[in-house]
Design an enzyme around this catalytic site. Sequence first.
Site, mmCIF file in Angstrom:
data_model
loop_
_atom_site.group_PDB
_atom_site.id
_atom_site.type_symbol
_atom_site.label_atom_id
_atom_site.label_comp_id
_atom_site.label_asym_id
_atom_site.label_seq_id
_atom_site.Cartn_x
_atom_site.Cartn_y
_atom_site.Cartn_z
ATOM 1 N N ASN A 13 57.304 44.107 42.612
ATOM 2 C CA ASN A 13 55.903 44.177 42.216
ATOM 3 C C ASN A 13 55.335 42.786 42.044
ATOM 4 O O ASN A 13 56.078 41.812 41.865
ATOM 5 C CB ASN A 13 55.743 44.893 40.864
ATOM 6 C CG ASN A 13 56.327 46.273 40.828
ATOM 7 O OD1 ASN A 13 56.172 47.035 41.780
ATOM 8 N ND2 ASN A 13 56.992 46.609 39.729
ATOM 9 N N ASP A 15 53.602 40.906 39.207
ATOM 10 C CA ASP A 15 53.353 41.015 37.775
ATOM 11 C C ASP A 15 52.062 40.284 37.413
ATOM 12 O O ASP A 15 51.873 39.120 37.772
ATOM 13 C CB ASP A 15 54.509 40.391 36.977
ATOM 14 C CG ASP A 15 55.757 41.252 36.989
ATOM 15 O OD1 ASP A 15 55.682 42.398 37.464
ATOM 16 O OD2 ASP A 15 56.805 40.763 36.523
ATOM 17 N N SER A 44 63.558 43.572 42.163
ATOM 18 C CA SER A 44 63.410 42.175 42.550
ATOM 19 C C SER A 44 63.937 41.241 41.470
ATOM 20 O O SER A 44 64.652 40.272 41.758
ATOM 21 C CB SER A 44 61.927 41.875 42.821
ATOM 22 O OG SER A 44 61.720 40.504 43.061
ATOM 23 N N ASP A 236 66.696 42.371 32.870
ATOM 24 C CA ASP A 236 67.007 42.238 34.291
ATOM 25 C C ASP A 236 67.903 41.035 34.543
ATOM 26 O O ASP A 236 68.796 41.079 35.393
ATOM 27 C CB ASP A 236 65.714 42.117 35.099
ATOM 28 C CG ASP A 236 64.865 43.374 35.016
ATOM 29 O OD1 ASP A 236 65.440 44.462 34.862
ATOM 30 O OD2 ASP A 236 63.630 43.256 35.103
#
Length: 296
Positions: A13, A15, A44, A236
């Site tokens: 995406n 952000d 990602s 993440d």
Amino acid sequence: MSTPRIVVVGSINMDLTTSVARFPAPGETLLGTAFATAAGGKGSNQAIAAAKAGGDVSFIGAVGDDGFGAQLRETLQDAGVDTALLRGVDGPSGVAAITVSEDAENNIIVVPGANSSITSLSEADLAAIAHADVLLCQLEVPLDTVTAAAQHAHDNGTTVILNPSPVQELPDPLIDAVDILIVNQTESEQLAAVTGRVAHLVTTLGAGGADLRSGDVTVHADSPTVTPVDATGAGDAFTGAFAVEWVQDQERALQFAATAGSLATTVRGASVSSPTRAAIEKVLNRQLDSDTASSA
């Protein structure tokens, strides 16, 4: 030791991050203190984190034909992620609207866009998964695709790591294919009915570190003390680093990942906050020297 081969099936995406002193109440308008755009998406973010932590990473996902698509592809490539399997589709790329408060908390709204188009896996996708050491998945792309990828990995001896976020009901075929489930405390409670079915359960505890339950044995790793500025992407960073180190040194993977996650909170943004392997090693070595001095 060979470089760990990591395949990520997941989202990417743009952000759109707004910084505020505090979160607004319903119906309230606040003035923000900063705004930034950066590549994100859990898939990602984790791919970039794994590449920066020393992995040989390939990414299976999709971007749109809007202005964000080329930027997102370039961001992966600049981080050393192989984008040969990143599809370009008609329509908008995924976006995430993120609000970050002064105390480093965040809330996020994701609009999937091109990520919703990942409804099947190509022969090239399946071959990459079969030859990887680790398949790393989240739940920001269609669940059926995640399940198919996990089953194919499981059938070919590839370790399957699932970060089940955003939380949803997990089908039995997916649970049965997962080797390692990585959840935060809230997700652990929401998925309590299935967490006992996986061989390895990792629970992240924020500043409190992380736990790893393997069978009947649970171990804990503390996070190094840092001054956080933005927790976005910390989970993440943890997950990507864990995937890489699990292949190389399972006994150290939890501490390695906890260190990566902690360091990520010291930088604003998601993918950009993931630390390099050298930065993680520096902190770990400093901690080892401190422990040695204390025991002398």
